[in-house]
Design a protein around this motif. Structure first.
Motif, short mmCIF file in Angstrom:
data_model
loop_
_atom_site.label_atom_id
_atom_site.label_comp_id
_atom_site.label_asym_id
_atom_site.label_seq_id
_atom_site.Cartn_x
_atom_site.Cartn_y
_atom_site.Cartn_z
N ARG A 32 -9.64 -4.86 -31.18
CA ARG A 32 -8.70 -5.71 -30.44
C ARG A 32 -7.88 -4.82 -29.52
NH1 ARG A 32 -7.51 -10.87 -32.79
NH2 ARG A 32 -5.35 -10.72 -32.13
N ARG A 33 -7.55 -5.34 -28.37
CA ARG A 33 -6.75 -4.55 -27.43
C ARG A 33 -5.29 -4.45 -27.86
NH1 ARG A 33 -7.50 -6.74 -21.61
NH2 ARG A 33 -7.02 -8.65 -22.69
N VAL A 34 -4.84 -5.40 -28.67
CA VAL A 34 -3.45 -5.38 -29.12
C VAL A 34 -3.41 -5.29 -30.63
CG1 VAL A 34 -2.57 -6.73 -27.18
CG2 VAL A 34 -3.32 -7.91 -29.23
N THR A 35 -2.37 -4.64 -31.13
CA THR A 35 -2.16 -4.65 -32.57
C THR A 35 -1.47 -5.96 -32.92
OG1 THR A 35 -0.05 -3.54 -32.35
CG2 THR A 35 -1.97 -2.15 -32.72
N GLY A 36 -1.92 -6.57 -33.96
CA GLY A 36 -1.29 -7.83 -34.35
C GLY A 36 -1.89 -9.01 -33.60
N LEU A 37 -1.05 -10.03 -33.44
CA LEU A 37 -1.50 -11.26 -32.79
C LEU A 37 -1.42 -11.18 -31.28
CD1 LEU A 37 0.29 -13.89 -35.06
CD2 LEU A 37 -2.12 -13.25 -35.09
N LYS A 38 -2.30 -11.90 -30.63
CA LYS A 38 -2.24 -12.04 -29.17
C LYS A 38 -1.23 -13.13 -28.84
CE LYS A 38 -7.15 -11.02 -28.67
NZ LYS A 38 -8.45 -11.58 -28.26
N ARG A 39 -0.76 -13.13 -27.60
CA ARG A 39 0.17 -14.17 -27.17
C ARG A 39 -0.43 -15.56 -27.35
NH1 ARG A 39 1.62 -10.99 -22.04
NH2 ARG A 39 3.55 -9.98 -22.65
N GLU A 40 -1.70 -15.70 -27.02
CA GLU A 40 -2.37 -16.99 -27.14
C GLU A 40 -2.37 -17.49 -28.58
OE1 GLU A 40 -3.87 -14.26 -25.82
OE2 GLU A 40 -3.74 -14.72 -23.69
N GLU A 41 -2.54 -16.56 -29.50
CA GLU A 41 -2.58 -16.93 -30.91
C GLU A 41 -1.20 -17.37 -31.40
OE1 GLU A 41 -6.24 -13.99 -32.28
OE2 GLU A 41 -4.19 -13.19 -32.24
N VAL A 42 -0.16 -16.65 -30.98
CA VAL A 42 1.19 -17.04 -31.36
C VAL A 42 1.53 -18.40 -30.76
CG1 VAL A 42 3.64 -16.45 -31.21
CG2 VAL A 42 1.96 -14.66 -31.62
N ALA A 43 1.15 -18.61 -29.51
CA ALA A 43 1.41 -19.90 -28.85
C ALA A 43 0.72 -21.02 -29.60
CB ALA A 43 0.95 -19.85 -27.40
N MET A 44 -0.54 -20.80 -30.01
CA MET A 44 -1.28 -21.82 -30.73
C MET A 44 -0.62 -22.11 -32.08
SD MET A 44 -5.21 -21.75 -32.08
CE MET A 44 -4.81 -20.46 -33.24
N LEU A 45 -0.22 -21.08 -32.81
CA LEU A 45 0.44 -21.26 -34.10
C LEU A 45 1.80 -21.94 -33.96
CD1 LEU A 45 -0.40 -17.82 -35.72
CD2 LEU A 45 -1.31 -20.05 -36.41
N THR A 46 2.48 -21.69 -32.83
CA THR A 46 3.79 -22.27 -32.59
C THR A 46 3.69 -23.71 -32.11
OG1 THR A 46 4.63 -20.08 -32.04
CG2 THR A 46 5.98 -21.92 -31.35
N GLY A 47 2.58 -24.03 -31.45
CA GLY A 47 2.41 -25.39 -30.93
C GLY A 47 2.94 -25.54 -29.51
N VAL A 48 2.96 -24.44 -28.77
CA VAL A 48 3.40 -24.47 -27.37
C VAL A 48 2.29 -23.88 -26.51
CG1 VAL A 48 5.86 -24.30 -27.95
CG2 VAL A 48 4.56 -22.22 -27.52
N SER A 49 2.41 -24.04 -25.22
CA SER A 49 1.42 -23.47 -24.32
C SER A 49 1.57 -21.95 -24.25
CB SER A 49 1.56 -24.06 -22.92
OG SER A 49 2.75 -23.60 -22.31
N THR A 50 0.51 -21.31 -23.85
CA THR A 50 0.54 -19.85 -23.70
C THR A 50 1.57 -19.45 -22.65
OG1 THR A 50 -1.78 -19.75 -24.31
CG2 THR A 50 -0.87 -17.82 -23.23
N GLU A 51 1.66 -20.21 -21.57
CA GLU A 51 2.62 -19.90 -20.51
C GLU A 51 4.05 -20.00 -21.02
OE1 GLU A 51 0.18 -22.27 -20.08
OE2 GLU A 51 -1.19 -20.98 -18.97
N TYR A 52 4.30 -21.04 -21.85
CA TYR A 52 5.66 -21.22 -22.39
C TYR A 52 6.01 -20.07 -23.32
CZ TYR A 52 9.75 -23.53 -24.35
OH TYR A 52 11.02 -23.84 -24.73
N TYR A 53 5.08 -19.69 -24.19
CA TYR A 53 5.36 -18.56 -25.08
C TYR A 53 5.55 -17.27 -24.28
CZ TYR A 53 5.26 -14.86 -28.40
OH TYR A 53 5.62 -13.73 -29.10
#
Length: 154
Positions: A32-53
């Motif tokens: 993975r290019r990042v350690t931990g979660l990607k922004r897209e993954e956090v956005a999905m888990l949060t229930g918001v769009s990737t742009e909003y996160y």
């Protein structure tokens, strides 16, 4: 108070410490290019769009709702102290509220008073946004005898 850097550092550090497996996401292996979660993954888990996160992670917590903050805290698996810190950052980023209710304008422009005085065939009055009567013509005072008098509005 500018909390942009604090918000950014806080969210990035919390995002990087959680693996997809810990978050309940499938891990497809590989690097993975990042350690931990990607922004897209956090956005999905949060229930918001990737742009909003991404906007939140850039430090812009202005106007974010408590429900989004709660969801974000769950997605990032924050403990109580970290959750409180997130809410404090959001509160610090909120625009300052007015110190009290705005006082309604209590003066009528002279030009409006002249218009009222010129209206001799109909009762007329001027109100503000709070529906307070600010001025009235003579016919209006005659119509509402006993309830109003010239000069009683201000």
């Amino acid at each position: 108070m500018d909390t942009t850097n604090d918000v950014r550092e806080f969210l990035i550090s919390r995002r990087s410490r959680i693996t997809p497996t810990q978050a309940g996401l499938p891990d497809y292996g590989g690097t993975r290019r990042v350690t931990g979660l990607k922004r897209e993954e956090v956005a999905m888990l949060t229930g918001v769009s990737t742009e909003y996160y991404a906007r939140l992670e850039r430090g812009n917590l202005r106007g974010v709702s408590d429900s989004v903050l709660d969801s974000l805290a769950r997605a990032l698996q924050l403990d109580e102290a970290e959750r409180a810190h997130l809410f404090d950052l959001a509160k610090a980023a909120a625009p300052a509220r007015a110190s009290g209710p705005r006082r309604a304008q209590a003066q009528v422009r002279p030009s409006i008073e002249r218009v009222l005085a010129g209206m001799t065939g109909t009762p007329a009055y001027v109100r503000n946004a709070r529906t307070d009567v600010l001025a009235a013509n003579n016919l209006c005072f005659a119509l509402y005898t006993g309830t109003s008098a010239p000069g009683c509005f201000l």
